[in-house]
Design a protein around this motif. Structure first.
Motif, PDB file in Angstrom:
ATOM      1  N   ILE A 179       0.806  -1.204   0.000  1.00 31.86           N
ATOM      2  CA  ILE A 179       0.000   0.000   0.000  1.00 31.86           C
ATOM      3  C   ILE A 179       0.845   1.263   0.000  1.00 31.86           C
ATOM      4  O   ILE A 179       0.388   2.337  -0.428  1.00 31.86           O
ATOM      5  CB  ILE A 179      -0.979  -0.013   1.207  1.00 31.86           C
ATOM      6  CG1 ILE A 179      -2.091   1.028   1.023  1.00 31.86           C
ATOM      7  CG2 ILE A 179      -0.224   0.197   2.516  1.00 31.86           C
ATOM      8  CD1 ILE A 179      -2.990   0.767  -0.142  1.00 31.86           C
ATOM      9  N   ARG A 180       2.113   1.195   0.427  1.00 27.89           N
ATOM     10  CA  ARG A 180       2.982   2.371   0.462  1.00 27.89           C
ATOM     11  C   ARG A 180       3.639   2.651  -0.885  1.00 27.89           C
ATOM     12  O   ARG A 180       4.270   3.699  -1.071  1.00 27.89           O
ATOM     13  CB  ARG A 180       4.070   2.201   1.521  1.00 27.89           C
ATOM     14  CG  ARG A 180       3.569   2.174   2.950  1.00 27.89           C
ATOM     15  CD  ARG A 180       4.718   2.272   3.949  1.00 27.89           C
ATOM     16  NE  ARG A 180       5.457   3.516   3.810  1.00 27.89           N
ATOM     17  CZ  ARG A 180       6.719   3.606   3.420  1.00 27.89           C
ATOM     18  NH1 ARG A 180       7.405   2.517   3.092  1.00 27.89           N
ATOM     19  NH2 ARG A 180       7.318   4.777   3.341  1.00 27.89           N
ATOM     20  N   TYR A 192      -5.538   2.325  -3.449  1.00 25.38           N
ATOM     21  CA  TYR A 192      -6.324   2.590  -2.247  1.00 25.38           C
ATOM     22  C   TYR A 192      -6.338   1.338  -1.367  1.00 25.38           C
ATOM     23  O   TYR A 192      -6.151   0.224  -1.851  1.00 25.38           O
ATOM     24  CB  TYR A 192      -7.759   2.988  -2.619  1.00 25.38           C
ATOM     25  CG  TYR A 192      -8.469   1.967  -3.482  1.00 25.38           C
ATOM     26  CD1 TYR A 192      -9.275   0.978  -2.914  1.00 25.38           C
ATOM     27  CD2 TYR A 192      -8.315   1.971  -4.861  1.00 25.38           C
ATOM     28  CE1 TYR A 192      -9.918   0.029  -3.698  1.00 25.38           C
ATOM     29  CE2 TYR A 192      -8.956   1.030  -5.661  1.00 25.38           C
ATOM     30  CZ  TYR A 192      -9.749   0.066  -5.077  1.00 25.38           C
ATOM     31  OH  TYR A 192     -10.369  -0.877  -5.861  1.00 25.38           O
ATOM     32  N   PRO A 193      -6.544   1.513  -0.059  1.00 23.26           N
ATOM     33  CA  PRO A 193      -6.588   0.348   0.840  1.00 23.26           C
ATOM     34  C   PRO A 193      -7.970  -0.295   0.847  1.00 23.26           C
ATOM     35  O   PRO A 193      -8.996   0.370   0.640  1.00 23.26           O
ATOM     36  CB  PRO A 193      -6.270   0.956   2.209  1.00 23.26           C
ATOM     37  CG  PRO A 193      -6.850   2.337   2.119  1.00 23.26           C
ATOM     38  CD  PRO A 193      -6.636   2.785   0.690  1.00 23.26           C
ATOM     39  N   ARG A 195      -9.683  -2.534   3.733  1.00 25.97           N
ATOM     40  CA  ARG A 195      -9.467  -3.054   5.086  1.00 25.97           C
ATOM     41  C   ARG A 195     -10.047  -4.455   5.213  1.00 25.97           C
ATOM     42  O   ARG A 195     -11.202  -4.705   4.897  1.00 25.97           O
ATOM     43  CB  ARG A 195     -10.126  -2.133   6.110  1.00 25.97           C
ATOM     44  CG  ARG A 195      -9.979  -2.591   7.561  1.00 25.97           C
ATOM     45  CD  ARG A 195     -10.739  -1.637   8.486  1.00 25.97           C
ATOM     46  NE  ARG A 195     -10.616  -2.062   9.872  1.00 25.97           N
ATOM     47  CZ  ARG A 195     -11.389  -2.985  10.439  1.00 25.97           C
ATOM     48  NH1 ARG A 195     -12.342  -3.581   9.723  1.00 25.97           N
ATOM     49  NH2 ARG A 195     -11.212  -3.325  11.711  1.00 25.97           N
ATOM     50  N   SER A 239     -10.643   2.449   3.676  1.00 24.39           N
ATOM     51  CA  SER A 239     -10.430   2.549   5.123  1.00 24.39           C
ATOM     52  C   SER A 239      -8.976   2.259   5.481  1.00 24.39           C
ATOM     53  O   SER A 239      -8.413   1.246   5.058  1.00 24.39           O
ATOM     54  CB  SER A 239     -11.332   1.560   5.868  1.00 24.39           C
ATOM     55  OG  SER A 239     -11.026   1.560   7.253  1.00 24.39           O
ATOM     56  N   TRP A 240      -8.397   3.158   6.289  1.00 24.15           N
ATOM     57  CA  TRP A 240      -7.017   2.987   6.770  1.00 24.15           C
ATOM     58  C   TRP A 240      -6.990   2.483   8.219  1.00 24.15           C
ATOM     59  O   TRP A 240      -5.928   2.419   8.837  1.00 24.15           O
ATOM     60  CB  TRP A 240      -6.260   4.305   6.679  1.00 24.15           C
ATOM     61  CG  TRP A 240      -5.978   4.735   5.276  1.00 24.15           C
ATOM     62  CD1 TRP A 240      -6.766   5.504   4.475  1.00 24.15           C
ATOM     63  CD2 TRP A 240      -4.817   4.423   4.497  1.00 24.15           C
ATOM     64  NE1 TRP A 240      -6.177   5.693   3.249  1.00 24.15           N
ATOM     65  CE2 TRP A 240      -4.979   5.045   3.225  1.00 24.15           C
ATOM     66  CE3 TRP A 240      -3.651   3.676   4.744  1.00 24.15           C
ATOM     67  CZ2 TRP A 240      -4.020   4.945   2.216  1.00 24.15           C
ATOM     68  CZ3 TRP A 240      -2.698   3.578   3.742  1.00 24.15           C
ATOM     69  CH2 TRP A 240      -2.894   4.203   2.491  1.00 24.15           C
ATOM     70  N   ASP A 241      -8.128   2.127   8.764  1.00 25.08           N
ATOM     71  CA  ASP A 241      -8.239   1.708  10.161  1.00 25.08           C
ATOM     72  C   ASP A 241      -7.651   0.310  10.349  1.00 25.08           C
ATOM     73  O   ASP A 241      -8.155  -0.660   9.786  1.00 25.08           O
ATOM     74  CB  ASP A 241      -9.704   1.724  10.588  1.00 25.08           C
ATOM     75  CG  ASP A 241      -9.898   1.362  12.050  1.00 25.08           C
ATOM     76  OD1 ASP A 241      -8.885   1.218  12.773  1.00 25.08           O
ATOM     77  OD2 ASP A 241     -11.054   1.190  12.469  1.00 25.08           O
ATOM     78  N   GLU A 242      -6.604   0.202  11.156  1.00 23.42           N
ATOM     79  CA  GLU A 242      -5.956  -1.087  11.392  1.00 23.42           C
ATOM     80  C   GLU A 242      -6.278  -1.669  12.769  1.00 23.42           C
ATOM     81  O   GLU A 242      -5.639  -2.618  13.210  1.00 23.42           O
ATOM     82  CB  GLU A 242      -4.439  -0.954  11.228  1.00 23.42           C
ATOM     83  CG  GLU A 242      -4.009  -0.607   9.814  1.00 23.42           C
ATOM     84  CD  GLU A 242      -2.506  -0.614   9.633  1.00 23.42           C
ATOM     85  OE1 GLU A 242      -1.921  -1.710   9.499  1.00 23.42           O
ATOM     86  OE2 GLU A 242      -1.909   0.482   9.633  1.00 23.42           O
ATOM     87  N   LEU A 275      -4.445  -4.133   5.609  1.00 24.23           N
ATOM     88  CA  LEU A 275      -4.891  -3.260   4.533  1.00 24.23           C
ATOM     89  C   LEU A 275      -4.447  -3.839   3.198  1.00 24.23           C
ATOM     90  O   LEU A 275      -3.263  -3.826   2.860  1.00 24.23           O
ATOM     91  CB  LEU A 275      -4.333  -1.847   4.719  1.00 24.23           C
ATOM     92  CG  LEU A 275      -4.662  -1.171   6.053  1.00 24.23           C
ATOM     93  CD1 LEU A 275      -4.043   0.225   6.097  1.00 24.23           C
ATOM     94  CD2 LEU A 275      -6.179  -1.101   6.283  1.00 24.23           C
ATOM     95  N   PRO A 277      -3.567  -3.919  -0.510  1.00 22.09           N
ATOM     96  CA  PRO A 277      -3.116  -2.853  -1.405  1.00 22.09           C
ATOM     97  C   PRO A 277      -3.821  -2.929  -2.754  1.00 22.09           C
ATOM     98  O   PRO A 277      -3.336  -3.550  -3.704  1.00 22.09           O
ATOM     99  CB  PRO A 277      -1.615  -3.128  -1.533  1.00 22.09           C
ATOM    100  CG  PRO A 277      -1.511  -4.617  -1.386  1.00 22.09           C
ATOM    101  CD  PRO A 277      -2.599  -5.029  -0.423  1.00 22.09           C
TER     102      PRO A 277
END
Length: 322
Positions: A179-180, A192-193, A195, A239-242, A275, A277
């Motif tokens: 994802i980076r 984009y992620p 989740r 969503s970036w919520d881990e 997440l 990728p």
């Protein structure tokens, strides 16, 4: 080219490092964390092109990876097993091109599909045998395999690719940082992620997996491994919520138990969030704008394990022999 730096140490980065080392390159891997701490470790690691746009390239890479994992399943210590299971589909227009890559599969008739699903118009199912990896075992085996080939590894958070090119001075660089990757390259707004949350239960003796991607209550899959069963999941785009959500976990377990009642009463062994990728299409190509050859390999969504060896071979082909 002789010296190649790979940024990223998940299943994609490791597979690329392996294939480049086999081709005779001197390979250096750099990543902020190793594979056992990456999103790859969260995956159920069942061969299936999930959360990735279908294309001829994707299908080709999936076929290459299927054959490679099938071979690894015959070797002790890899953590890969060939497992039979069922893909349930609730819609007539569900993409089934992936079946071309699976030698052993058969279409189910309505009597073999759960009543709650067969009631859907166009419902169908495919029973097939695919590779499943016990992620921690497989990733440790793959790490050991690349080290045995002479691949060097270092732990660092890469923030600027040009700094890596200047400091390491490789002949080529591969960005496989999940994802980076898009942020590192700075030329991509298509990533984009997604989740994904899972809960792992003790395995009461199950060996067959089952997926129900179109469940109206949420993505559902049950993937037994050696000593646990991975139950999922979620597909929260953007969503970036881990953080693990207890209410989401309860919903996952309700759906999983409805699909596989034998899981009732099994204790929770662990839980995790990763997440995926995702991208509008998988990116495997040369990237312009650098003083050395730079290549991208990311955007695999939930199909990292499924496409890993095929896309690693693509990168090795683009770079060429040492």
């Amino acid at each position: 080219m002789g010296d190649v730096t790979v940024v990223g140490a998940g299943v994609i980065g490791l597979s690329i490092a392996h294939e480049l080392a086999v081709a005779g390159h001197r390979v250096q891997m750099v990543a902020a964390r190793d594979a056992t701490s990456s999103v790859s470790a969260v995956a159920a690691a069942i061969w299936f092109p999930h959360d990735v746009n279908s294309s001829a390239q994707v299908l080709d890479s999936a076929q290459v990876t299927y054959r490679r994992l099938q071979h690894l399943a015959s070797r002790p210590g890899t953590g890969v097993r060939m497992r039979q299971g069922t893909v349930l589909m609730r819609h007539a227009d569900t993409d089934t091109t992936w079946t071309r890559a699976v030698p052993q599969h058969e279409w189910l008739d309505s009597s073999e599909i759960p009543a709650g699903i067969v009631a859907s118009a166009g419902a169908s199912g495919v029973r097939c045998t695919v590779p499943v990896a016990v992620t921690d075992v497989y990733l440790r085996w793959l790490q050991a395999a690349v080290l045995a080939l002479g691949v060097k590894t270092s732990t660092a958070e890469v923030r600027d690719l040009r700094e890596v090119l200047d400091q390491e001075n490789p002949d080529a660089l591969v960005v496989a940082a999940g994802i980076r990757s898009a942020a590192l390259l700075g030329d991509d707004d298509e990533t984009y992620p997604i989740r994904g949350q899972v809960v792992r239960l003790a395995n009461p003796g199950l060996t067959e997996w089952v997926t129900d991607d179109d469940n109206p209550e949420g993505l559902t899959y049950v993937v037994p491994r050696e000593h646990d069963v991975v139950c999922g999941g979620t597909g929260d785009r953007g969503s970036w919520d881990e953080q693990v959500d207890p209410l989401v976990e309860q919903a996952i377990l309700r759906r999983a138990l409805a699909l596989v009642p034998a899981l009732a009463g099994q204790p929770v062994l662990s839980r995790a969030v990763g997440l995926r990728p995702a991208r509008t299409s998988v990116r495997v190509e040369a990237v312009a704008g650098y003083n050395k050859p730079v290549f991208a390999c990311y955007g695999h969504g939930g199909a990292g394990f499924t496409l890993s060896w095929g896309d690693a071979a693509r990168i090795a082909g683009l770079i060429g022999p040492a």
